[in-house]
Every structure is written in C-alpha cells, then in structure tokens.
Design a protein around this motif. Structure first.
Motif, PDB file in Angstrom:
ATOM      1  N   CYS A  44      12.749  -2.364  10.442  1.00  0.00           N
ATOM      2  CA  CYS A  44      12.075  -3.666  10.456  1.00  0.00           C
ATOM      3  C   CYS A  44      12.884  -4.708  11.220  1.00  0.00           C
ATOM      4  N   HIS A  94       5.241  -5.843  11.269  1.00  0.00           N
ATOM      5  CA  HIS A  94       4.785  -6.907  12.165  1.00  0.00           C
ATOM      6  C   HIS A  94       5.960  -7.410  12.998  1.00  0.00           C
ATOM      7  N   TYR A  97       7.991  -9.873  11.201  1.00  0.00           N
ATOM      8  CA  TYR A  97       8.187  -9.473   9.812  1.00  0.00           C
ATOM      9  C   TYR A  97       9.224 -10.335   9.103  1.00  0.00           C
ATOM     10  N   ASN A 100       7.022 -13.468   8.250  1.00  0.00           N
ATOM     11  CA  ASN A 100       5.785 -13.369   7.444  1.00  0.00           C
ATOM     12  C   ASN A 100       5.791 -12.237   6.427  1.00  0.00           C
ATOM     13  N   GLY A 101       6.715 -11.281   6.534  1.00  0.00           N
ATOM     14  CA  GLY A 101       6.808 -10.199   5.558  1.00  0.00           C
ATOM     15  C   GLY A 101       5.676  -9.200   5.609  1.00  0.00           C
ATOM     16  N   PHE A 102       4.880  -9.174   6.701  1.00  0.00           N
ATOM     17  CA  PHE A 102       3.733  -8.269   6.792  1.00  0.00           C
ATOM     18  C   PHE A 102       4.147  -6.905   7.342  1.00  0.00           C
ATOM     19  N   TYR A 104       2.187  -2.769   7.931  1.00  0.00           N
ATOM     20  CA  TYR A 104       0.895  -2.089   7.996  1.00  0.00           C
ATOM     21  C   TYR A 104       1.109  -0.596   7.774  1.00  0.00           C
ATOM     22  N   ARG A 118      -2.830  -3.772   5.384  1.00  0.00           N
ATOM     23  CA  ARG A 118      -1.648  -4.630   5.459  1.00  0.00           C
ATOM     24  C   ARG A 118      -1.138  -4.928   4.058  1.00  0.00           C
ATOM     25  N   HIS A 120       2.525  -6.997   2.011  1.00  0.00           N
ATOM     26  CA  HIS A 120       3.650  -7.872   2.312  1.00  0.00           C
ATOM     27  C   HIS A 120       4.778  -7.663   1.306  1.00  0.00           C
ATOM     28  N   THR A 122       7.926  -8.742  -1.208  1.00  0.00           N
ATOM     29  CA  THR A 122       8.113  -9.769  -2.235  1.00  0.00           C
ATOM     30  C   THR A 122       9.353 -10.596  -1.899  1.00  0.00           C
ATOM     31  N   ALA A 128       8.157  -4.221  -1.970  1.00  0.00           N
ATOM     32  CA  ALA A 128       6.882  -4.739  -1.478  1.00  0.00           C
ATOM     33  C   ALA A 128       5.912  -4.902  -2.638  1.00  0.00           C
ATOM     34  N   SER A 132      -0.861  -6.422  -2.825  1.00  0.00           N
ATOM     35  CA  SER A 132      -1.135  -7.342  -1.717  1.00  0.00           C
ATOM     36  C   SER A 132      -1.982  -6.710  -0.620  1.00  0.00           C
TER      37      SER A 132
END
Length: 471
Positions: A44, A94, A97, A100-102, A104, A118, A120, A122, A128, A132
């Motif tokens: 990430c 993402h 990341y 936004n912590g997203f 996929y 998707r 996200h 915590t 995670a 969500s």
C-alpha cells in the motif's frame, strides 16, 4: 554501400561496447509462512506486504516477514472458494490510500459471480472495516472457471479489471469477441468521479454502438495475473491459454487502448477458431507465446523488475508457469523478444508475484502457504564490463527529453556522451553517481530526428551504452 554500413556497425560495436544481455540466476529466498492458499501479494506504499488468501482472508507481513496476529480483513463468509479458480482473487490499494484508506477487492460471491467491492481501513492501520463494503461492479459468471482476478490502478489513476471469458473451455458463448459483454476483457473504470464508478472519457469504445464503454481491451481468455511496469506504466498481461499455447501481451502506456488480443480466433499467435473473428478485425498478437511442452500449461504473469538490489535483473519481465514450476525472464535482445529459463521449482505450486514499496519481487506457493523473496544470484557485472542492459532510457523514442536509470557498483563521477550512429559527439557533460540505482533527467534541443547512442564512462573503468531515438 553495404561495406560502408558493415564498417559503421563494427565501429559502433567496438567503440561503444554493445553487449549481450546478462541473464540473471534466480532463487527463492524464504520470507514468510503460515498462509492458507496465498494467491496475491500487494503493498500500500509502505514497508508492509498484504497477503491475499484465496479462501477469503488478507494478512499483513512486515518487512522482516513477520505475519500479523490477526487478519487485516476476513471475508470468508462472503467468498465462494471451490478449491480451484473461485475465491478471493485480487486486491488493489487506491493511489491515495494514505489519505482516504480505500482498497478494492475482487471475489467470487456465494452465488458464483464476480464482485468488485471497496472497503476502507479503520483508525488502526492494521485492521480494515468488514462492514464498509461498497459494491462497485457485478459480473455474472456462467461457469466456475476463467474468472481472471487481478485488479490494479494504472498510472492514470483509473482502476483496471481483468476478466476471463467466463469458461468453460473454448469460450462456448464467444464472450471474448463480443463487445457487448464484459467477460474476456480488460476493463478501465473511474472510481473517483461517480457513484459507483464513471467511464473514463478516453476509453476506446465510449459512445460506440454495441460496445460496453468499460472495455479497454478485448480478446482475452483468462488474464489471471498481470501488472503495470512501475517505471513506465506499460501493461503486461499473462493470458492463460487453452490446450497448446500460453501468451504474454504487452501494451505501452502511450497506447489509446482498444487492442483485440485475439481469443478465441487465436490461441497465442496460432489459429484456434478463426471463423469467430471478422476478416476486418485488427488483432494484436502477443509479444511472446510458448507451447505446452516439458510440463508447461499455465502462464503466471509477473512484473518488470524495477528494484535496486539486483542490477542484472533490472528491466526484465519475470514470470513463471504454474504447471512446470519454471521461472523465466523476458526481454528484448536485438529487437527480438527473448525468454530464458532462470529457475525451476516444484510444479503446481507457484501462482502469483508481488512487489514491495521498493520494487523488489516476491512469489507465493499456494500449496505450501509460503511467501518467497525472488533474488538474483548471478555475478554482478555492472562497473566491470560493458553492459547496456544495466541502463534503461525512457521514453524511447523521445523528443530530446528523457530519463535514464542505471546501476553503479561504486560512488562515481561519470562522463556522459551522446553520439550519432557514425560516431560524432553531440553532447558531453559530467554527472555524479552513487552506488546502486541512479536516475538522471536529460533535456536537450540539439538532437534532430534520428538514432543516437548514450554513453556513460565511469571513473572505475565502466563503459555503458544505450541506443535511443529522437522523433
């Protein structure tokens, strides 16, 4: 005239040290263990690796190979795992990341269909939120096999999704060549500007009657593992074949998309069911295909190595075959794509590759539950002999503005030359280099259209060259 040309080539070869590509010697070094069907390896943007288990969990491994005590996320209750090609198949973080912590995932639902979703993270960066989930894309699967699975963000910020033709064998519903179906395609979507996603306006089939606008490329059988070159943005697709041929497709970052890779008119570069393509179709052949002999039967797409630990591996595409256990490197040699066997491990074990934040490569044994660091043990040749494959120049061709990456065996002061093909010196300068990977930017307006040679002279006696073109 022929004799003059021959002398010219000899002059350039002797004076500028064009060398044969150095072939690496790969080994798998133990890194981490204790996983249940590891199928994907991602990072990430920090020192951690995320290990995706086909059975439904994602685990974190630190840079020493220590596995987290608890999974990053557990999706086993939502994932259908059949012991074959279904399960939790892919993960992508993402590009933003850290903000936004997203992230996929691509998984097969309990009903047997593809789901892109998707989630996200915590407030705990190692956990995670399983509640969500936001569904991005649903694709109905007619059979249990050929699901693809790999998802990645490109350098353009869009999410790419590789989908197989849906199975069974021979693409019985002709999905791969049907522009009205998403199966058998590479998709490109925008997850940033619309809910659940938008269509990038530069997708090749936008507003074309009969085409799904998500399609970026078509004619794929099962693009199980594919990747982007982290340096250039080029796309490399390992597309699993039918009965005779495995193929590797290449798409430069500058491509506008729209390629038709031929399945099931062709399997690799060879006829399969030619009647399934119109004579007017323009097919893009793979840059390399290989036959089902000596145990080979399933290509596992890998990565172009861009790490800094192994100079002889730099710039080469690393992949393997699941059935034979053979690891290979693919590279251009005298404008011909060349594949060389560099390691043979056990059959029916090794199913994926991954990169860490530095571009170092890892591989997973799905049966043994182990993660390995892919290392090169070939003798280091940078700084001791002419070695043009230790230098990469991008873009090539260019307009006089380009980037050079190369490895130095020592801290160095280098003399730089650019010459034309008849040996005339057009540019000279001096630059400092440090031991390891060096990146230099060049910008010049003194080069007209034509072919040139970049020459790096090191104070340790190294002579490295790279051919390039200016358009």
């Amino acid at each position: 005239m022929k004799n003059v040309f021959t002398l010219l080539i000899l002059f350039v070869a002797v004076n500028f040290g064009w060398a044969q590509t150095t072939v690496p010697e790969l080994e798998l070094e133990d890194f981490s263990e204790g996983f249940n069907k590891p199928l994907d390896i991602q990072n990430c943007g920090d020192s951690r690796l995320f290990i995706v288990e086909q059975t439904g969990k994602i685990w974190i491994v630190d840079d020493q190979g220590n596995k987290s005590a608890e999974p990053f996320i557990d999706l086993t209750s939502r994932v259908k795992y059949d012991g074959a090609e279904q399960g939790l198949l892919g993960l992508a973080f993402h590009p933003n990341y850290a903000e936004n912590g997203f992230f996929y995932v691509n998984y097969i639902t309990l009903e047997g269909n593809t789901r892109i979703a998707r989630f996200h993270v915590t407030n705990d960066p190692n956990k995670a939120d399983p509640y969500s989930q936001k569904i991005i894309l649903k694709v109905k699967q007619p059979f249990t096999n050929h699901n693809g699975g790999c998802i990645r963000f490109g350098h353009d910020g869009y999410l790419y999704i590789g989908l197989g033709d849906g199975g069974d064998a021979g693409d019985p519903f002709e999905n791969a060549q049907n522009p009205g179906e998403l199966l058998g395609k590479m998709l490109r979507i925008d997850v940033n500007t619309a809910d659940p996603y938008g269509i990038p306006p530069t997708n090749p089939f936008v507003n074309m009657a009969g085409y799904q606008p998500e399609i970026w490329a078509l004619g794929l059988r099962n693009p199980f593992r594919w990747s982007f070159d982290r340096l250039t943005g080029d796309l490399w697709i390992g597309d699993v074949g039918q009965d005779k041929w495995e193929e590797i497709n290449y798409q430069p970052m500058t491509s506008p998309g729209g390629q038709n890779y031929g399945w099931d008119c062709k399997e690799g570069k060879h006829k399969f069911e030619p009647a399934n393509c119109d004579a007017s179709d323009v097919l893009t052949p793979p840059v390399y295909n290989y036959k089902h002999i000596n145990g080979d039967c399933t290509v596992i797409g890998g990565f172009v190595y861009r790490g800094s630990e192994f100079p002889n591996l730099y710039g080469k595409y690393v992949y393997n075959d699941y059935c034979s256990g053979k690891y290979r490197v693919l590279f251009l040699e005298n404008n011909v794509w060349t594949s060389v066997d560099v390691l043979e491990e056990g059959p029916f074990e090794y199913v994926t590759f991954g990169e860490d934040m530095h571009g170092e490569l890892y591989s997973a044994d799905i049966e043994g539950g182990e993660i390995f660091h892919v290392i090169d043990v070939s003798p280091l040749k940078v700084g001791t002999s002419s070695n043009q494959d230790a230098v990469t120049l991008y873009p090539n061709p260019n307009t006089g503005q380009f980037t050079v990456n190369w490895f130095s065996a020592t801290d160095n002061t280098c003399g730089i030359e650019i010459r034309n093909v008849i040996g005339q010196k057009l540019l000279t300068e001096s630059r400092s280099a440090s031991k390891g990977l060096n990146t230099w930017e060049f910008s010049t307006d003194v080069l007209a259209h034509g072919n040139y040679i970049l020459i790096i002279h090191g104070n340790d006696g190294a002579l490295l060259t790279k051919k390039f073109a200016v358009e």
